[in-house]
Design a protein around this motif. Structure first.
Motif, PDB file in Angstrom:
ATOM      1  N   ALA A   5       0.598  -1.154   0.208  1.00 40.44           N
ATOM      2  CA  ALA A   5      -0.039   0.178  -0.325  1.00 40.44           C
ATOM      3  C   ALA A   5       1.080   1.446   0.159  1.00 40.44           C
ATOM      4  CB  ALA A   5      -0.769   0.224   1.061  1.00 40.44           C
ATOM      5  N   LYS A   9       1.004   0.174  -4.433  1.00 38.84           N
ATOM      6  CA  LYS A   9       0.265  -0.937  -5.271  1.00 38.84           C
ATOM      7  C   LYS A   9      -0.201  -1.636  -4.440  1.00 38.84           C
ATOM      8  CE  LYS A   9       4.707  -2.401  -7.556  1.00 38.84           C
ATOM      9  NZ  LYS A   9       5.826  -3.247  -8.017  1.00 38.84           N
ATOM     10  N   LYS A  10      -1.358  -2.152  -4.624  1.00 44.37           N
ATOM     11  CA  LYS A  10      -2.319  -3.052  -3.893  1.00 44.37           C
ATOM     12  C   LYS A  10      -1.909  -4.761  -3.948  1.00 44.37           C
ATOM     13  CE  LYS A  10      -5.522   0.162  -4.688  1.00 44.37           C
ATOM     14  NZ  LYS A  10      -6.064   0.981  -6.496  1.00 44.37           N
ATOM     15  N   TYR A  38      -9.216  -3.232   2.846  1.00 46.40           N
ATOM     16  CA  TYR A  38      -9.783  -2.467   1.325  1.00 46.40           C
ATOM     17  C   TYR A  38     -11.230  -3.137   1.020  1.00 46.40           C
ATOM     18  CZ  TYR A  38      -4.619  -2.472   0.625  1.00 46.40           C
ATOM     19  OH  TYR A  38      -3.384  -2.090   0.579  1.00 46.40           O
ATOM     20  N   ILE A  53     -10.434  -3.281  -6.676  1.00 48.38           N
ATOM     21  CA  ILE A  53     -10.016  -2.959  -5.396  1.00 48.38           C
ATOM     22  C   ILE A  53      -9.893  -1.903  -4.783  1.00 48.38           C
ATOM     23  CG2 ILE A  53      -8.320  -4.154  -3.619  1.00 48.38           C
ATOM     24  CD1 ILE A  53     -10.050  -6.480  -4.408  1.00 48.38           C
ATOM     25  N   THR A  55      -7.939   0.643  -1.636  1.00 46.59           N
ATOM     26  CA  THR A  55      -8.401   1.722  -0.629  1.00 46.59           C
ATOM     27  C   THR A  55      -9.190   2.065  -0.277  1.00 46.59           C
ATOM     28  OG1 THR A  55      -7.076   3.651  -0.774  1.00 46.59           O
ATOM     29  CG2 THR A  55      -5.869   1.673  -1.035  1.00 46.59           C
TER      30      THR A  55
END
Length: 74
Positions: A5, A9-10, A38, A53, A55
């Motif tokens: 994070a 990047k997820k 998430y 996805i 944040t």
């Protein structure tokens, strides 16, 4: 996961055991799940397909934009 994070990047989340939520009637095309900090969103008509996805900050911006009419068709 926090390192991913921090780098923007997820992570690859395991959504197999996710509790998917839809409209207040329990049916709907868009479903969301809260997983490992998430928010995942998928098409309820095609649950085997990919999930987006978000944040928490991205989700908040999306919800506030929707409430403000940002995505309304003109």
């Amino acid at each position: 996961m926090l390192d991913e994070a921090a780098n923007g990047k997820k992570p690859q989340l395991d959504l197999a055991g996710a509790e998917w939520l839809s409209s207040s009637n329990g049916v709907g095309d868009v479903q969301i799940a809260f997983v490992e900090g998430y928010i995942a969103m998928r098409d309820g008509r095609s649950p085997e397909g990919p999930a987006l996805i978000f944040t928490p900050a991205e989700w908040r911006a999306f919800v506030l934009g929707a409430r403000d009419g940002e995505f309304d068709l003109t």
